[in-house]
Design a protein around this motif. Sequence first.
Motif, PDB file in Angstrom:
ATOM      1  N   LYS B  63       9.427  13.954  -0.273  1.00 27.12           N
ATOM      2  CA  LYS B  63       8.319  14.157  -1.197  1.00 27.12           C
ATOM      3  C   LYS B  63       7.516  15.389  -0.799  1.00 27.12           C
ATOM      4  O   LYS B  63       7.091  15.523   0.348  1.00 27.12           O
ATOM      5  CB  LYS B  63       7.406  12.921  -1.197  1.00 27.12           C
ATOM      6  CG  LYS B  63       6.378  12.969  -2.305  1.00 27.12           C
ATOM      7  CD  LYS B  63       5.379  11.839  -2.222  1.00 27.12           C
ATOM      8  CE  LYS B  63       4.297  12.091  -3.259  1.00 27.12           C
ATOM      9  NZ  LYS B  63       3.073  11.357  -3.012  1.00 27.12           N
TER      10      LYS B  63
ATOM     11  N   GLY C 203       8.259   0.265   4.032  1.00 27.96           N
ATOM     12  CA  GLY C 203       7.985   1.635   3.613  1.00 27.96           C
ATOM     13  C   GLY C 203       7.998   1.745   2.105  1.00 27.96           C
ATOM     14  O   GLY C 203       7.109   2.352   1.501  1.00 27.96           O
ATOM     15  N   THR C 204       9.014   1.149   1.484  1.00 28.16           N
ATOM     16  CA  THR C 204       9.104   1.194   0.024  1.00 28.16           C
ATOM     17  C   THR C 204       7.860   0.595  -0.606  1.00 28.16           C
ATOM     18  O   THR C 204       7.279   1.154  -1.528  1.00 28.16           O
ATOM     19  CB  THR C 204      10.318   0.374  -0.462  1.00 28.16           C
ATOM     20  OG1 THR C 204      11.412   0.691   0.356  1.00 28.16           O
ATOM     21  CG2 THR C 204      10.593   0.643  -1.915  1.00 28.16           C
ATOM     22  N   HIS C 207       4.905   2.868  -0.124  1.00 30.16           N
ATOM     23  CA  HIS C 207       5.120   4.090  -0.891  1.00 30.16           C
ATOM     24  C   HIS C 207       4.847   3.837  -2.372  1.00 30.16           C
ATOM     25  O   HIS C 207       4.165   4.608  -3.030  1.00 30.16           O
ATOM     26  CB  HIS C 207       6.556   4.573  -0.687  1.00 30.16           C
ATOM     27  CG  HIS C 207       6.945   5.637  -1.650  1.00 30.16           C
ATOM     28  ND1 HIS C 207       6.445   6.916  -1.581  1.00 30.16           N
ATOM     29  CD2 HIS C 207       7.764   5.603  -2.744  1.00 30.16           C
ATOM     30  CE1 HIS C 207       6.933   7.634  -2.568  1.00 30.16           C
ATOM     31  NE2 HIS C 207       7.734   6.858  -3.296  1.00 30.16           N
ATOM     32  N   GLN C 210       1.156   3.388  -3.060  1.00 25.05           N
ATOM     33  CA  GLN C 210       0.415   4.650  -3.045  1.00 25.05           C
ATOM     34  C   GLN C 210       0.728   5.526  -4.228  1.00 25.05           C
ATOM     35  O   GLN C 210      -0.154   6.130  -4.823  1.00 25.05           O
ATOM     36  CB  GLN C 210       0.735   5.400  -1.761  1.00 25.05           C
ATOM     37  CG  GLN C 210      -0.264   5.102  -0.686  1.00 25.05           C
ATOM     38  CD  GLN C 210      -0.167   6.107   0.417  1.00 25.05           C
ATOM     39  OE1 GLN C 210       0.103   7.280   0.209  1.00 25.05           O
ATOM     40  NE2 GLN C 210      -0.393   5.633   1.631  1.00 25.05           N
ATOM     41  N   SER C 211       2.029   5.597  -4.579  1.00 29.91           N
ATOM     42  CA  SER C 211       2.388   6.558  -5.620  1.00 29.91           C
ATOM     43  C   SER C 211       2.039   6.037  -7.008  1.00 29.91           C
ATOM     44  O   SER C 211       1.836   6.818  -7.919  1.00 29.91           O
ATOM     45  CB  SER C 211       3.878   6.890  -5.530  1.00 29.91           C
ATOM     46  OG  SER C 211       4.625   5.710  -5.728  1.00 29.91           O
TER      47      SER C 211
END
Lengths: 414, 151, 282
Positions: B63, C203-204, C207, C210-211
Motif C-alpha cells: 500500500k 492483520g487483515t 487493515h 482502517q481502510s
Amino acid sequence: METPLIEFKDVTKRFGPRTILDKVNLKIYEGQVSTIIGKSGTGKSVLLKHIIGLLSPDEGSVLFRGNHIGSLKKSEWDAYRVQVSYMFQNNALFDSMTVYDNVALPLQQTMNLSKSEIERRVMARIEQTELSEAVYKYPSELSGGMQKRVALSRALVTDPAIVLFDEPTTGQDPIRKNAILAMIAEYQRKLGFTAILVSHEIPDVFFISNRILALYDGKIVFQGTPVELDELEHPFKDEVIQSLEGFQEELTGLYSQRHFKVRYQADLSRKRRDETYAIVLFSLEDLEAISNVLGHTTAQEIIKAMGAYIDKHFGAVGGFSTRHSINEFVTVLPYSDLDEAGRILEDFAKDFQDRGIRDIESVAQKETNSAECIDFTILAGLAQGKPFVEMESIIEFAKFRQEEIARFQCELRR
Amino acid sequence: MKKYAMETAVGIFVVIGLLCAGYMTVKLGNVGFLGDDSYSLLARFTSVSGLRTGSPIQMLGIKIGRVNRLTMDQENQMAVVEFRINKGIMIYDDAIASIKTEGLIGDRYVSIDPGGSTDELLQPGGTITETESPTDIQELISKYAFGDVEK
Amino acid sequence: MTTNSHDQDPGENEVTGQPGTFLTRPFAGLGRKVVSWVNHMGAAAIFLGKACIMIFRPKQIPAIIQQIYYIGAKSITIIMLVGFFTGMVLGLQSYHALVKFGAQGALGTLVALSLVRELGPVLTAIMITARAGSAMTAEIGIQRISEQIDALDTMRIDPLKFLISPRIVAAIISFPLLTALFDLVGILGGYVSGVVLLGINAGTYFHRVQSSVEMKDVTDGFIKALVFAVIVTTVCCYQGYFTHMRTDSYGAKSVSLSTTSAVVLSCVLILVSDYIVTSFLI
C-alpha cells in the motif's frame, strides 16, 4: 395613615372553574407579624404565592409600597425579590445537599460573595438556629423540627426584609410548634423583618402576631389585632376559630382563652354582688434569655411544666387557669377572697420553690446535656376581683402587684 | 475529598473519551494532522465503478497511498481520480494505473505499475496517462455464460 | 373539586345526548391527541431554547462538571461492557454470513462500519438514556413534586439555569466521547470474536477496519451522538420538570410515569431521528 408594605386590591385568582381568591383586599404593614388564618384548602398558600410572584392575579393588583408589582421594571422587581424569602410548608429542602449547602445555596447562586464571606454568614445562621451539629448531614437524616430550622435558616440567610411562612408549624408536636413560633417571633424582633405567616394553629399563633387576617370563602373577612378578632361577629368565627381552637390549649393542657372566658362568665353570673374572688397572674421572667441559652424547645418545656404545676395546685382548690400570653398564666380562684388566696399562693410558692423548681430543672437538664445553665425567676401577683369589674383591669392590677415567688439559680443545682 | 474524587473521575473520563475520539479521527478516519506526508497524482479512467474515496493504492502489492477524490470530466467522458501517494515513492511518467478487485467480490483498489523505461518522474499534480479500467465481473460472467447464444 | 369538574365536563353529556357521536368521537380524540402533541413539542422546544440561553450564565462550570460525572464518567463501565459484547456478537454473526461467500476477510469492514455509523451512536444513546436519562427525570420530578423547584424560584435561582442547562452541556460533552469509546471497544470485541475465536487473520482485520472507515463516517457518527444528546436531555428533563402537569396521576406515581415515558419517548426519538439524520447525511 402609613402606606402598607404590601397591599392586595381586589385580587382574584381562578384555577379552572374554581375561584380561589375572590376580590381579596388586604394590607400588611412593615415590621409586624401578620398571620393569615383560615381553614385548610381555602387558598392561604395561593395568597402567599402572589406576594412572591410565583402566581400572578387574574384580576386586581398586588402593591408593594404603593407600587403595582406587576408593572415593576426588571431591576425594581429584582430589588423587591431580594428582600423576600419564602419558607415552604414542607420545607422544600434540597435533599441531595447537606444542610450547609442548602443554607448557602441562595448566597452562592444569587450574590457575588467570597467563599469565606458565605461561610461566615451561613455558619452564623446555622449557629443561631442551633444546627451546629448537623452542618454536614443531609436533610433526611434530621428530625422534622431540625428540618424546619434548616428551612428557616435558609429563608433568613439572605437577610430578607419580608419573610413568608407557609404553615411553619404543621405536623409538629405542641412543644415544637410553640418553639418554632417563638423562634420566628424572636428573629422577627432581632432582625426586624416583616413576617407573614399562614397558620391554623389558632390560639398559639395569636401570642406572636400583631395582626390577624382571616380568609374565608375566598375573601378576607377580618383584618386587625388578635384582641379585635375576639369581638368579630361573623360565621367565620363560629365555623373556623371554634373548630380549630380546641377546648384545651395544646401545650399546657390548660383552658384555651375562650373557654377560660366562658367558664369565667359562668362562674361570675352565679355570684352575688358583694362576693369577691381572686386572680393570680404568674409570669416566667427572662424567657428570651432562657431560649437563647437552653434553646427554644427547652423554654417551651419549662412553660409547659409551669402550666401543669399551676393547674395541679390551684385546680385542687377549685381554681381554673389559662395561658395569658407567651410567658404569662392567669388563674382565677372563684371561691377565695384576697386573704385566702394569699395563703394559697404562699403555700404554692413554698411548694413550688421546694419541688416545682426541681421538676422544671429536671426538664431543663433532660433537654440540654451540656453544662449550660441560666438563672430565671417566676413572679406572681394577686388581685381581688369583683363581679362588675372587667377581667382585663384586674389582671393589670395583678401584674402591678407581682413579686418574685421562686427563683432558679445555677449555684443551687451544683 | 469527595469533590476531588469526582473531579478526578471526570478528568479521567474526558481524557479517555478524547483519546478514543482522537484515535478514531486520526487512525480510522485517516486524517493526518502532523503535516501532510503525501503528494497527489491524477489519473483518468473510462470507468471507476466500485472505487471509492479511501480505497487503497498498491504498488507491487504494497500500500502506497489512497484515493482522495473522484470527479468527472464530462467533456472527455472520463472519470478523474485523485491519488494521494506517500512521499518518497517514485512514479515515472510511463506508469500504468489499473483498477483491480481483491478476490472475486472483494473491494476495489488501484494498482500502479511504476514504469521506469524513461527517466522522467511524475511531479506532484501530474497525470498518469495510461490506465486500465476495472474488468466488469458481470460482463465477464455474461460473456462466459451467454457467449454462444449471442453468436 | 372532582365533583365540580365532573358536573361541568361537557364531554360527558355529549355522548349520551347526541346520536352519532360514537362515530365522530375517535376523530375528536385523535385531534385532541395531535394538538396536545404539538403543544408538547412546542413547549419542549421553548424549554430547550431557554435552557440553552442559560448555559452562559456565571457559576455554571462546577455544576457542569458534576453532571459530566453522572452522565459520562459513571457510564464508562456499562458503555464498555455493552460495546464489547455488541462488537463480539457482530463479529460472530457477520463471520457466519460472510464465510458463505468466502469473504470473511471483510469482517473488519463490516464490524467497523456498522459500529461507527449506526450502532455506536444509537446504542450509546439508548444506554445513557437508561442509565442517566431516567435518573434525570426521576430526580427533577421529585424536586418538582417536593416544591424544591418552586423553592429555587423563591430564592431567585432560575431552575432552568440551575437544573437543566448543566445537564445539556454535560450530555453534549459526554455523548460523543462515550460513542467513541463504544466504537473502539466494539471493534476490539469484533477482534476477539473474529480473530481470537474464529481465526481470521489479525492483520487483515485491522487493515480492513482502517481502510474502510472514512473521516465522513466518523464525523457522521459524532453528529448523530450530538443530536441524540440534545434529544435525550430535552425529553428527560422536560418530562421531569413538568411532572406536576401530568393529568393522569399525582405525586410519586406521576414521577414513575414520567420516568417511564421519558425513557420510552427518548428511545423512540433516538431511532426516528437516527433515520432522519442518516438520510440527511448520506
